[in-house]
Design a protein around this motif. Structure first.
Motif, PDB file in Angstrom:
ATOM      1  N   LYS A   1     -37.239 -44.337  50.291  1.00 30.22           N
ATOM      2  CA  LYS A   1     -37.450 -44.619  48.664  1.00 30.22           C
ATOM      3  C   LYS A   1     -36.231 -46.084  48.502  1.00 30.22           C
ATOM      4  N   ASN A   2     -37.057 -46.788  47.810  1.00 31.57           N
ATOM      5  CA  ASN A   2     -36.425 -47.894  47.614  1.00 31.57           C
ATOM      6  C   ASN A   2     -35.684 -48.562  45.681  1.00 31.57           C
ATOM      7  N   PHE A   3     -34.375 -48.592  46.207  1.00 32.43           N
ATOM      8  CA  PHE A   3     -33.673 -48.290  44.487  1.00 32.43           C
ATOM      9  C   PHE A   3     -33.985 -50.048  43.683  1.00 32.43           C
ATOM     10  N   THR A   4     -33.790 -50.083  42.408  1.00 31.54           N
ATOM     11  CA  THR A   4     -33.018 -51.231  42.366  1.00 31.54           C
ATOM     12  C   THR A   4     -32.602 -51.378  40.829  1.00 31.54           C
ATOM     13  N   ASP A   5     -32.116 -52.189  40.492  1.00 32.16           N
ATOM     14  CA  ASP A   5     -31.211 -52.270  38.937  1.00 32.16           C
ATOM     15  C   ASP A   5     -31.074 -53.686  39.089  1.00 32.16           C
ATOM     16  N   LEU A   6     -29.719 -53.703  37.532  1.00 28.81           N
ATOM     17  CA  LEU A   6     -29.191 -54.730  37.649  1.00 28.81           C
ATOM     18  C   LEU A   6     -28.314 -55.839  38.864  1.00 28.81           C
ATOM     19  N   ASN A   7     -28.088 -54.504  39.375  1.00 20.94           N
ATOM     20  CA  ASN A   7     -26.696 -54.858  40.497  1.00 20.94           C
ATOM     21  C   ASN A   7     -27.441 -55.421  42.196  1.00 20.94           C
ATOM     22  N   GLY A   8     -28.487 -55.140  41.497  1.00 17.54           N
ATOM     23  CA  GLY A   8     -28.459 -54.955  43.681  1.00 17.54           C
ATOM     24  C   GLY A   8     -30.021 -54.065  43.897  1.00 17.54           C
ATOM     25  N   SER A   9     -30.306 -54.350  45.117  1.00 17.84           N
ATOM     26  CA  SER A   9     -31.052 -53.454  45.545  1.00 17.84           C
ATOM     27  C   SER A   9     -31.161 -51.827  46.443  1.00 17.84           C
ATOM     28  N   SER A  10     -31.274 -51.311  46.752  1.00 19.50           N
ATOM     29  CA  SER A  10     -30.533 -50.495  48.437  1.00 19.50           C
ATOM     30  C   SER A  10     -31.847 -49.521  48.379  1.00 19.50           C
ATOM     31  N   SER A  11     -31.819 -48.546  49.707  1.00 17.49           N
ATOM     32  CA  SER A  11     -32.785 -47.289  50.254  1.00 17.49           C
ATOM     33  C   SER A  11     -31.912 -46.300  50.483  1.00 17.49           C
ATOM     34  N   LEU A  12     -32.420 -45.122  50.140  1.00 18.49           N
ATOM     35  CA  LEU A  12     -32.158 -43.950  50.556  1.00 18.49           C
ATOM     36  C   LEU A  12     -33.071 -43.473  51.551  1.00 18.49           C
ATOM     37  N   ASN A  13     -32.921 -43.431  52.941  1.00 24.30           N
ATOM     38  CA  ASN A  13     -33.652 -42.889  53.851  1.00 24.30           C
ATOM     39  C   ASN A  13     -33.396 -41.524  53.880  1.00 24.30           C
ATOM     40  N   THR A  14     -34.179 -40.734  54.220  1.00 21.97           N
ATOM     41  CA  THR A  14     -33.887 -39.455  54.878  1.00 21.97           C
ATOM     42  C   THR A  14     -34.895 -39.161  56.310  1.00 21.97           C
TER      43      THR A  14
ATOM     44  N   ARG B   1     -39.530 -14.574  54.805  1.00 22.22           N
ATOM     45  CA  ARG B   1     -40.243 -15.749  55.659  1.00 22.22           C
ATOM     46  C   ARG B   1     -38.470 -16.390  55.282  1.00 22.22           C
ATOM     47  N   ASN B   2     -38.314 -17.419  56.824  1.00 17.80           N
ATOM     48  CA  ASN B   2     -37.303 -17.517  56.676  1.00 17.80           C
ATOM     49  C   ASN B   2     -37.462 -19.106  57.375  1.00 17.80           C
ATOM     50  N   THR B   3     -36.271 -19.659  56.085  1.00 10.32           N
ATOM     51  CA  THR B   3     -36.794 -21.763  56.648  1.00 10.32           C
ATOM     52  C   THR B   3     -35.658 -22.429  56.351  1.00 10.32           C
ATOM     53  N   LEU B   4     -35.220 -23.013  57.759  1.00  7.99           N
ATOM     54  CA  LEU B   4     -34.398 -23.675  58.009  1.00  7.99           C
ATOM     55  C   LEU B   4     -34.254 -25.393  57.562  1.00  7.99           C
ATOM     56  N   SER B   5     -33.786 -26.337  57.390  1.00  7.06           N
ATOM     57  CA  SER B   5     -34.104 -27.085  57.044  1.00  7.06           C
ATOM     58  C   SER B   5     -32.721 -27.995  56.955  1.00  7.06           C
ATOM     59  N   ASN B   6     -32.543 -29.681  58.335  1.00 11.72           N
ATOM     60  CA  ASN B   6     -31.866 -30.170  57.901  1.00 11.72           C
ATOM     61  C   ASN B   6     -32.310 -31.161  58.084  1.00 11.72           C
ATOM     62  N   SER B   7     -31.428 -32.324  56.758  1.00 11.12           N
ATOM     63  CA  SER B   7     -32.018 -33.740  56.831  1.00 11.12           C
ATOM     64  C   SER B   7     -30.710 -34.355  56.545  1.00 11.12           C
ATOM     65  N   VAL B   8     -31.100 -36.012  56.617  1.00 10.63           N
ATOM     66  CA  VAL B   8     -29.544 -36.762  56.858  1.00 10.63           C
ATOM     67  C   VAL B   8     -29.866 -37.931  55.918  1.00 10.63           C
ATOM     68  N   ASN B   9     -29.407 -37.848  55.087  1.00 13.05           N
ATOM     69  CA  ASN B   9     -29.947 -38.980  54.217  1.00 13.05           C
ATOM     70  C   ASN B   9     -29.112 -40.554  53.709  1.00 13.05           C
ATOM     71  N   SER B  10     -29.643 -41.435  54.691  1.00 11.29           N
ATOM     72  CA  SER B  10     -28.112 -42.371  54.051  1.00 11.29           C
ATOM     73  C   SER B  10     -28.964 -43.447  53.341  1.00 11.29           C
ATOM     74  N   ILE B  11     -28.212 -44.426  53.236  1.00 11.06           N
ATOM     75  CA  ILE B  11     -27.853 -45.130  51.585  1.00 11.06           C
ATOM     76  C   ILE B  11     -27.739 -46.688  52.307  1.00 11.06           C
ATOM     77  N   THR B  12     -28.677 -47.840  51.856  1.00  5.26           N
ATOM     78  CA  THR B  12     -28.419 -48.924  52.402  1.00  5.26           C
ATOM     79  C   THR B  12     -28.733 -50.324  51.458  1.00  5.26           C
ATOM     80  N   GLY B  13     -27.972 -50.833  51.642  1.00  2.00           N
ATOM     81  CA  GLY B  13     -27.928 -52.303  50.832  1.00  2.00           C
ATOM     82  C   GLY B  13     -27.076 -52.083  49.154  1.00  2.00           C
TER      83      GLY B  13
END
Length: 806
Positions: free
Chosen positions: A283-296, A334-346
């Protein structure tokens, strides 16, 4: 086989006398189309002697005379179909009369004692714009769950618990004509736990009859389960095992006992399955200060354990009355196990660069349905009155633990963890009843009418807690916790007139529905009251030209109504960066669809259609760049229009090789506004399905299937193409009592979900793989009376069998 049929017809036609009683009617298949060139026999009781014979014409019409006094019935023979039986009638020497008996022929599912047929039965049938998949004839269905089978069907896709038909949502799933009132995830879990070995056929209804509910703008999927047709004790045992990333196993059986007047049946299946998915989300984000990405990067593992059962009976109270009852249920864990890494760049104003998220979700559900049904035959023409009542109980509980840890670029913890827990308990019940009357006026006219009532009640308690101090002490967050109660009542009435004039047949029908919604939310004092009163016409015309050509026009109107979860203006937590909120201003959407179909000899059909949906309910996303969050909601767009075309071909290369090709193409447009900004989106959607069935020997059959799902547009979301190839071989063992099937699904591991969206400030892309490449082995064993001795059963149960098969 054609030569035997002709010789048989000539023999029974040789005895010709001028009859005093004329018997006539129409022979139709299970989809309502006339069955041409079927052999008709006048049979005399008590010795079952064939007195006279004829064949139906190209439209399925027949006429035969009974001359001498006595007791008779009409029997219909056609290769690939079960024999049709008329009611018994008397002929008196002083009585001159005309009798009309219309017969319905069902596809043959058992073999005859003295007859071996080397050939292939139809896997798919397309009639009246609807598709019927004969699951019991499919090798690829062996050992699969219903969920795994549905994703291979023509025009059906499943994406994130949404079932779509021709690329559009608004699909209603029925089991034996009963709509399933489960939520998206609960319905998917039910389908995953049902073994395809218990299913006779699946009907994909783009143009549902007026007797069905008007809900479902894209159409309906009707799953028909098997029923016993042989007198005595019969049953089957089945098991399957498949291996992909994880293993899955299905085990179950069916037991039936049928007498002249009664049928007792029960089924039981157990499923233990593991599912794995891997997803990349940028996911890409842009505000008045610049751009960044959230990668999951996310890995999810599910363990499902499901129990399905059915027990019931049908009993003939008299030659004209049948009473039935059954209890169906399914329960699961039902049993659901979810593991994720969210990285912010920019550009990043947060004190962390990575978020590690671990989600542990546990759920259990139980569905119990009690059904009572009664059928009364009004006359010998086929008129009948049917009453059905159902009560369904649906408790469900889900608990979830969501742990979030924050680290900087050097993988050093940068801030205090943010941990959540929530429980969501739901109790629902459904009370429904319907009464249907079919009155056959004469051989060319029929009137159908009916009434229906449905009441749904739901009580939901959503409790959300936060670990504010990071000490393991969770405190309720009253801003997100929520309790609500919901009640929906629907009253419906319909009428349908069927008329045949020469080569032209028509159906003129309409359905009236009144729906009342009442809901309340305890935490935000929200009260909902809505009433809808709507008319849904359903009209069709069919014209038969020179025997081989048929043209059909269908025009109908349908609707989708919002449920309380979509209407409740309360926020539900999904994960650290995603929330869901309802829309109290949501209105029902309405779809008008017209389709023109041409078919040739039942082997080829081509259809063009135009579909227009007003106030289309569409799920959309709103993005906040500063907090990197996304809120999901549903709103009414102005319209969704589609121009569609579809084609079907089924033919035999030779006696041992059948080919089925289906495909469709549609051009869709969406109009409306999102976040007060005008929205206009166009796109194409197409798919193709190729099935090859080879009869390798009398005991072995091979099936190869290739499925291509083209691009699709769903509001602001675009789905990328995907495809899969599958294969399976089935062998008959131990005098056809055992079937063994070996198969591979998604051989090249190409059925990958790729989704993107570029709208306003949103720019995101998702890539997701599921555990779709699987090696599968299945065994099924039939016991009891497998083959039918025609003479032994001719007088004992044929008439009751036709009444009990409902």
């Amino acid at each position: 086989m054609k030569s035997y049929s002709i010789i048989f017809t000539l023999l029974i036609s040789a005895i010709h006398l001028i009859g005093q009683t004329k018997v006539s009617g129409v022979v139709r298949d299970s989809l309502g189309s006339g069955l041409p060139y079927a052999t008709m026999a006048l049979v005399k009781l008590p010795d079952s002697a064939i007195v006279r014979g004829t064949v139906t014409d190209s439209l399925g019409n027949y006429s035969i005379n009974a001359t001498n006094p006595g007791t008779y019935f009409i029997r219909c023979f056609s290769i690939g179909y079960r024999n049709g039986i008329s009611p018994v009638f008397m002929v008196d020497s002083a009585d001159k009369k005309n009798l009309v008996f219309d017969l319905v022929m069902n596809m043959e599912s058992t073999s005859l004692e003295q007859l071996t047929v080397v050939g292939l039965r139809k896997l798919i049938e397309v009639k009246n714009g609807n598709t019927v998949v004969n699951v019991e004839n499919s090798v690829l269905a062996k050992g699969n769950s219903l969920y795994e089978l549905l994703v291979k069907l023509p025009g059906i896709t499943i994406d994130e618990n949404k079932i779509m038909m021709q690329g559009k949502t608004g699909v209603i799933v029925m089991i034996d004509d009963r709509p399933q009132k489960l939520s998206g995830s609960s319905l998917i879990n039910l389908l995953k736990g049902m073994n395809a070995d218990l299913v006779k056929s699946i009907e994909i209804l783009k143009n549902p009859p007026v007797k069905y509910d008007a809900t479902g703008t894209s159409g309906m999927i009707n799953i028909k389960t098997k029923k016993a047709v042989v007198t005595g004790l019969t049953g089957s045992l089945f098991s399957s095992y498949s291996q992909g990333f994880y293993d899955r196993s299905l085990l179950g059986g069916a037991l039936n006992y049928k007498t002249r007047k009664a049928l007792f049946f029960t089924t039981l299946s157990l499923d233990k399955s593991r599912y794995r998915s891997e997803q990349s989300f940028e996911k890409n984000f842009t505000d008045l200060n610049g751009s960044s990405s959230l990668n999951t990067k996310n890995v999810t593992n599910d363990l499902n354990r499901t129990l399905n059962y059915t027990i019931g009976f049908d009993y003939a109270l008299s030659p004209t009355d049948v009473l039935g009852a059954k209890v169906e249920g399914n329960a699961g864990l039902r049993n659901t196990l979810s593991n994720s890494v969210n990285s912010i760049t920019g550009y990043n104003t947060f004190p962390f660069n990575k978020v590690y998220t671990d989600i542990d979700q546990n759920g259990d559900w139980k569905s119990t349905n009690v059904n009572v049904n009664y059928e009364h035959k009004l006359d010998t023409l086929g008129s009948q009155w049917v009453c059905v009542a159902d009560y369904t109980d649906l408790p469900e509980a889900i608990s979830e633990s969501n742990l979030n840890s924050f680290f900087n670029a050097a993988d050093v913890q940068a801030s205090m963890p943010n941990n959540y827990k929530n429980t969501n308990g739901t109790g629902s019940s459904v009370i429904s009843g319907r009464s249907d009357l079919v009155k056959v006026i004469n051989r060319v006219g029929t009137f159908e009418t009916g009434l229906k009532f449905v009441m749904i009640t739901t009580a939901n308690n959503y409790l959300f807690k936060r670990d504010i101090l990071g000490d393991g002490n969770y405190v309720e967050d009253v801003k997100i916790s929520n309790k609500y109660n919901y009640e929906e009542k629907t009253y419906a009435a319909y009428g349908n007139y069927i008329k045949t004039i020469g080569n032209l047949s028509m159906q003129l029908g309409a359905r009236l529905e009144k729906t009342s919604l009442n809901g309340s939310s305890e935490r935000n004092n929200y009260v909902l009251k809505k009433d809808y009163f709507q008319l849904f016409p359903n009209v069709s015309f069919a014209y038969q030209y020179k025997d081989d050509h048929e043209f059909q026009l269908n025009v109908l109107r349908r609707t989708n109504r919002p449920n309380f979860a979509d209407l409740n203006p309360f926020m539900f937590f999904l994960d650290q960066y995603s929330f869901q909120i309802g829309n109290p201003l949501l209105l029902p959407d309405f779809n008008t669809r017209g389709e023109l179909t041409y078919s040739f000899r039942g082997a080829f059909s081509f259809a063009v259609a135009y579909s227009s949906t007003q106030n289309v309910m569409l799920q959309y996303l709103s993005q906040t760049d500063s907090s990197r969050t996304i809120i999901q909601s549903v709103k009414n767009m102005k319209s969704n229009n589609a121009v569609e075309s579809s084609a079907f071909y089924q033919g035999s290369i030779n006696r041992r090789w059948d080919v089925v090709v289906t495909g469709s193409f549609s051009y869709m447009t969406y109009r409306g506004d999102i976040d007060n900004v005008s929205f206009y989106q166009t796109g194409i959607n197409y798919f193709a399905n190729l099935s090859n069935v080879f009869l390798l020997s009398e005991k072995m059959k091979l099936e190869l299937n290739a499925l291509y799902v083209g691009p699709n547009v769903y509001g602001i979301v675009k789905l990328k193409p995907k495809w899969m190839a599958s294969m399976a071989v089935k062998m008959a063992l131990f005098n056809d009592r055992m079937d063994m099937a070996l198969g591979v699904d998604d051989v090249f591991y190409t059925f990958v979900n790729r989704v993107e969206s570029k709208h306003l400030n949103q720019n995101w892309y998702s890539y997701k793989t599921n555990d779709t490449r699987r090696f599968r082995i299945s065994l099924s064993y039939k016991f009891g009376k497998i083959k039918i001795n025609e003479r032994a059963t001719r007088l004992s149960n044929e008439e009751e069998k036709e009444r009990l098969n409902h």
